[in-house]
Design a protein around this motif. Sequence first.
Motif, PDB file in Angstrom:
ATOM      1  N   MET A 185       0.848  -1.209   0.000  1.00 29.90           N
ATOM      2  CA  MET A 185       0.000   0.000   0.000  1.00 29.90           C
ATOM      3  C   MET A 185       0.871   1.243   0.000  1.00 29.90           C
ATOM      4  SD  MET A 185      -3.308   0.968   1.644  1.00 29.90           S
ATOM      5  CE  MET A 185      -3.885   2.536   2.118  1.00 29.90           C
ATOM      6  N   LYS A 186       0.524   2.215  -0.850  1.00 25.44           N
ATOM      7  CA  LYS A 186       1.338   3.428  -0.960  1.00 25.44           C
ATOM      8  C   LYS A 186       1.203   4.298   0.285  1.00 25.44           C
ATOM      9  CE  LYS A 186       1.919   4.192  -5.782  1.00 25.44           C
ATOM     10  NZ  LYS A 186       1.411   4.813  -6.950  1.00 25.44           N
ATOM     11  N   GLN A 187       2.322   5.005   0.611  1.00 28.52           N
ATOM     12  CA  GLN A 187       2.292   5.944   1.731  1.00 28.52           C
ATOM     13  C   GLN A 187       1.325   7.077   1.418  1.00 28.52           C
ATOM     14  OE1 GLN A 187       3.994   5.520   4.571  1.00 28.52           O
ATOM     15  NE2 GLN A 187       2.966   7.341   5.329  1.00 28.52           N
ATOM     16  N   LYS A 188       0.457   7.396   2.339  1.00 26.34           N
ATOM     17  CA  LYS A 188      -0.486   8.491   2.102  1.00 26.34           C
ATOM     18  C   LYS A 188       0.245   9.816   2.168  1.00 26.34           C
ATOM     19  CE  LYS A 188      -4.231   6.153   4.476  1.00 26.34           C
ATOM     20  NZ  LYS A 188      -3.455   5.019   4.914  1.00 26.34           N
ATOM     21  N   GLU A 189       0.018  10.698   1.169  1.00 24.76           N
ATOM     22  CA  GLU A 189       0.618  12.022   1.256  1.00 24.76           C
ATOM     23  C   GLU A 189      -0.464  13.016   1.606  1.00 24.76           C
ATOM     24  OE1 GLU A 189       0.258  13.160  -2.516  1.00 24.76           O
ATOM     25  OE2 GLU A 189       0.380  11.143  -3.353  1.00 24.76           O
ATOM     26  N   GLY A 190      -0.060  14.044   2.333  1.00 23.50           N
ATOM     27  CA  GLY A 190      -0.990  15.136   2.631  1.00 23.50           C
ATOM     28  C   GLY A 190      -2.196  14.689   3.421  1.00 23.50           C
ATOM     29  N   ARG A 191      -1.977  14.422   4.692  1.00 19.07           N
ATOM     30  CA  ARG A 191      -3.052  13.934   5.547  1.00 19.07           C
ATOM     31  C   ARG A 191      -4.261  14.874   5.534  1.00 19.07           C
ATOM     32  NH1 ARG A 191      -2.682  12.104  11.800  1.00 19.07           N
ATOM     33  NH2 ARG A 191      -4.816  12.737  12.208  1.00 19.07           N
ATOM     34  N   GLU A 192      -3.954  16.196   5.371  1.00 27.32           N
ATOM     35  CA  GLU A 192      -5.071  17.167   5.398  1.00 27.32           C
ATOM     36  C   GLU A 192      -6.053  16.929   4.255  1.00 27.32           C
ATOM     37  OE1 GLU A 192      -1.901  19.038   4.086  1.00 27.32           O
ATOM     38  OE2 GLU A 192      -1.366  17.684   5.705  1.00 27.32           O
ATOM     39  N   VAL A 193      -5.523  16.473   3.104  1.00 29.32           N
ATOM     40  CA  VAL A 193      -6.415  16.243   1.952  1.00 29.32           C
ATOM     41  C   VAL A 193      -7.478  15.203   2.316  1.00 29.32           C
ATOM     42  CG1 VAL A 193      -6.493  15.635  -0.501  1.00 29.32           C
ATOM     43  CG2 VAL A 193      -4.443  16.679   0.446  1.00 29.32           C
ATOM     44  N   TYR A 194      -7.043  14.130   2.985  1.00 24.65           N
ATOM     45  CA  TYR A 194      -7.997  13.083   3.402  1.00 24.65           C
ATOM     46  C   TYR A 194      -8.972  13.654   4.413  1.00 24.65           C
ATOM     47  CZ  TYR A 194      -4.865   9.760   1.242  1.00 24.65           C
ATOM     48  OH  TYR A 194      -4.114   9.083   0.341  1.00 24.65           O
ATOM     49  N   GLU A 195      -8.393  14.451   5.324  1.00 21.34           N
ATOM     50  CA  GLU A 195      -9.253  14.996   6.387  1.00 21.34           C
ATOM     51  C   GLU A 195     -10.328  15.891   5.788  1.00 21.34           C
ATOM     52  OE1 GLU A 195      -6.696  16.784   9.253  1.00 21.34           O
ATOM     53  OE2 GLU A 195      -6.166  14.845  10.117  1.00 21.34           O
ATOM     54  N   GLN A 196      -9.930  16.682   4.794  1.00 22.43           N
ATOM     55  CA  GLN A 196     -10.920  17.568   4.148  1.00 22.43           C
ATOM     56  C   GLN A 196     -12.088  16.764   3.588  1.00 22.43           C
ATOM     57  OE1 GLN A 196      -9.125  19.919   1.093  1.00 22.43           O
ATOM     58  NE2 GLN A 196      -7.898  21.062   2.579  1.00 22.43           N
ATOM     59  N   GLY A 197     -11.737  15.671   2.899  1.00 18.24           N
ATOM     60  CA  GLY A 197     -12.776  14.821   2.314  1.00 18.24           C
ATOM     61  C   GLY A 197     -13.680  14.257   3.396  1.00 18.24           C
ATOM     62  N   LEU A 198     -13.065  13.765   4.470  1.00 19.05           N
ATOM     63  CA  LEU A 198     -13.864  13.160   5.544  1.00 19.05           C
ATOM     64  C   LEU A 198     -14.768  14.204   6.201  1.00 19.05           C
ATOM     65  CD1 LEU A 198     -11.163  10.760   7.028  1.00 19.05           C
ATOM     66  CD2 LEU A 198     -13.206  10.131   5.740  1.00 19.05           C
ATOM     67  N   TRP A 199     -14.244  15.427   6.365  1.00 20.99           N
ATOM     68  CA  TRP A 199     -15.079  16.482   6.957  1.00 20.99           C
ATOM     69  C   TRP A 199     -16.224  16.870   6.017  1.00 20.99           C
ATOM     70  CZ3 TRP A 199     -15.627  17.264  11.780  1.00 20.99           C
ATOM     71  CH2 TRP A 199     -14.587  17.068  12.662  1.00 20.99           C
ATOM     72  N   GLN A 200     -15.949  16.825   4.723  1.00 22.65           N
ATOM     73  CA  GLN A 200     -17.061  17.123   3.784  1.00 22.65           C
ATOM     74  C   GLN A 200     -18.151  16.073   3.922  1.00 22.65           C
ATOM     75  OE1 GLN A 200     -16.466  18.705  -0.218  1.00 22.65           O
ATOM     76  NE2 GLN A 200     -14.281  18.515   0.149  1.00 22.65           N
ATOM     77  N   ILE A 201     -17.734  14.829   4.101  1.00 18.11           N
ATOM     78  CA  ILE A 201     -18.733  13.760   4.303  1.00 18.11           C
ATOM     79  C   ILE A 201     -19.509  14.039   5.589  1.00 18.11           C
ATOM     80  CG2 ILE A 201     -19.012  11.295   4.810  1.00 18.11           C
ATOM     81  CD1 ILE A 201     -16.507  10.841   2.981  1.00 18.11           C
ATOM     82  N   TYR A 202     -18.754  14.359   6.637  1.00 14.37           N
ATOM     83  CA  TYR A 202     -19.386  14.604   7.941  1.00 14.37           C
ATOM     84  C   TYR A 202     -20.367  15.780   7.872  1.00 14.37           C
ATOM     85  CZ  TYR A 202     -19.803  15.716  12.888  1.00 14.37           C
ATOM     86  OH  TYR A 202     -20.291  15.994  14.128  1.00 14.37           O
ATOM     87  N   ASN A 203     -19.986  16.816   7.144  1.00 11.97           N
ATOM     88  CA  ASN A 203     -20.790  18.052   7.098  1.00 11.97           C
ATOM     89  C   ASN A 203     -21.842  18.065   5.992  1.00 11.97           C
ATOM     90  OD1 ASN A 203     -19.677  19.536   9.266  1.00 11.97           O
ATOM     91  ND2 ASN A 203     -17.823  19.861   8.047  1.00 11.97           N
ATOM     92  N   ARG A 204     -22.060  16.942   5.338  1.00  7.95           N
ATOM     93  CA  ARG A 204     -23.021  16.930   4.224  1.00  7.95           C
ATOM     94  C   ARG A 204     -24.407  17.321   4.728  1.00  7.95           C
ATOM     95  NH1 ARG A 204     -22.798  12.292   6.658  1.00  7.95           N
ATOM     96  NH2 ARG A 204     -24.485  10.760   6.646  1.00  7.95           N
ATOM     97  N   PRO A 205     -25.224  17.961   3.862  1.00  5.57           N
ATOM     98  CA  PRO A 205     -26.608  18.221   4.254  1.00  5.57           C
ATOM     99  C   PRO A 205     -27.322  16.895   4.492  1.00  5.57           C
ATOM    100  CG  PRO A 205     -26.163  18.997   2.006  1.00  5.57           C
ATOM    101  CD  PRO A 205     -24.904  18.392   2.500  1.00  5.57           C
ATOM    102  N   GLU A 206     -28.244  16.891   5.427  1.00  4.72           N
ATOM    103  CA  GLU A 206     -28.880  15.621   5.761  1.00  4.72           C
ATOM    104  C   GLU A 206     -29.519  14.981   4.518  1.00  4.72           C
ATOM    105  OE1 GLU A 206     -30.772  15.729   9.541  1.00  4.72           O
ATOM    106  OE2 GLU A 206     -32.162  14.129   8.908  1.00  4.72           O
ATOM    107  N   THR A 207     -30.272  15.815   3.781  1.00  4.01           N
ATOM    108  CA  THR A 207     -30.851  15.347   2.515  1.00  4.01           C
ATOM    109  C   THR A 207     -30.388  16.305   1.426  1.00  4.01           C
ATOM    110  OG1 THR A 207     -32.814  14.688   3.745  1.00  4.01           O
ATOM    111  CG2 THR A 207     -33.021  14.748   1.356  1.00  4.01           C
ATOM    112  N   PRO A 208     -29.893  15.801   0.318  1.00  4.11           N
ATOM    113  CA  PRO A 208     -29.455  16.722  -0.749  1.00  4.11           C
ATOM    114  C   PRO A 208     -30.644  17.493  -1.312  1.00  4.11           C
ATOM    115  CG  PRO A 208     -28.797  14.440  -1.218  1.00  4.11           C
ATOM    116  CD  PRO A 208     -29.723  14.387  -0.054  1.00  4.11           C
ATOM    117  N   GLU A 209     -30.387  18.719  -1.705  1.00  6.25           N
ATOM    118  CA  GLU A 209     -31.420  19.523  -2.375  1.00  6.25           C
ATOM    119  C   GLU A 209     -31.687  18.921  -3.749  1.00  6.25           C
ATOM    120  OE1 GLU A 209     -33.271  22.491  -2.106  1.00  6.25           O
ATOM    121  OE2 GLU A 209     -32.892  21.963  -0.004  1.00  6.25           O
ATOM    122  N   PRO A 210     -32.969  18.797  -4.144  1.00 11.92           N
ATOM    123  CA  PRO A 210     -33.239  18.323  -5.516  1.00 11.92           C
ATOM    124  C   PRO A 210     -32.495  19.199  -6.531  1.00 11.92           C
ATOM    125  CG  PRO A 210     -35.262  18.426  -4.257  1.00 11.92           C
ATOM    126  CD  PRO A 210     -34.193  19.026  -3.378  1.00 11.92           C
TER     127      PRO A 210
END
Length: 296
Positions: free
Chosen positions: A1-26
């Motif tokens: 498995m490749k070494q992960k670079e830029g831990r913040e990039v992963y964190e940003q993605g995970l926070w976007q998942i966490y902060n998603r609107p409960e239901t997407p707007e149509p």
Amino acid sequence: MKQKEGREVYEQGLWQIYNRPETPEPWSNRGNLPWDDPDFSRRMLREHLDESHGAASRVTRERLMQIDRLWSWLDLGKGSRLLDVTCGPGLYAVEFARRGCHVTGIDFGPAAIAYGRDLAKEMRVENSCHFIEQDVRTMRLKDASFDAATFIYGQLAVFPREDVKSLLSQIARALRPCGRLCIELLDQDKVNKKNSTWWFTDDTGLWGERPFLHLGERFWLDEIQMSIERFQILNLENGEFTNITLCDQTYSVDSMVEMMKGAGFVDVEVYPAWDGTPLYDAGEWIVYIGRTLDES
Ligand SMILES: C[S@@+](CC[C@H](N)C(=O)[O-])C[C@H]1O[C@@H](n2cnc3c(N)ncnc32)[C@H](O)[C@@H]1O
């Protein structure tokens, strides 16, 4: 498995998942798959051509049965001018041309359109089968330039109602008097109306050629009879995050018939379950055949 670079990039993605609107707007985030993205289109082409499933295009055996059926429903003959709206890789368009029609296929998937053009050459129908790479909502068709049109595999459902109305009106104008349109839409009564979530990981697939995590959610919005799927994809090699919202507007038979009549179609025939054509998922679909007014 490749070494992960830029831990913040992963964190940003995970926070976007966490902060998603409960239901997407149509219709938020385009409300559709990124068919016109060149890489996605290339990956999707593999699915269109994969004969082990019919998720993107029906398998050949079923497609040929549909084409036989459409031939009579649309009253086609040698020389008929046929418009295929959201034609994908031209699997229908080229076969109609092989049977003698003059076909125009429109789709905004670059790899799909390139494949359709190559296939038309291979089948020696390049002079009677033309492909246009364009968003169908911006297509400008000449009045009365077609005898028939198809809008199949549920694609009308990925557009908001206002777009549907203008697409139908434009297609009606582009048909000659007594021209016919086939629309295939999911049967509203059969649509899965349960909310659900799922996830999976893979190394390669529709979402990329690198290991990824896919988180899926499905919402049914009863008040507007729409299903929304949200796909959140995290590329595990570089942390890139992709968020896709896919909206599917369902219609009752009465409301679709009304919309077709409002756009200029007179007789609208309704065929649940492809009128018995033995497709593996036929029961989920309804086919509408509309006819434009006879001028005489
Ligand atoms: C499920 S595929 C079906 C393709 C083809 N009708 C078939 O059955 O093989 C849906 C197609 O709709 C096209 N599509 C979706 N939205 C579109 C738009 N706004 N303009 C043009 N094409 C679009 C996609 O690129 C894709 O090729």
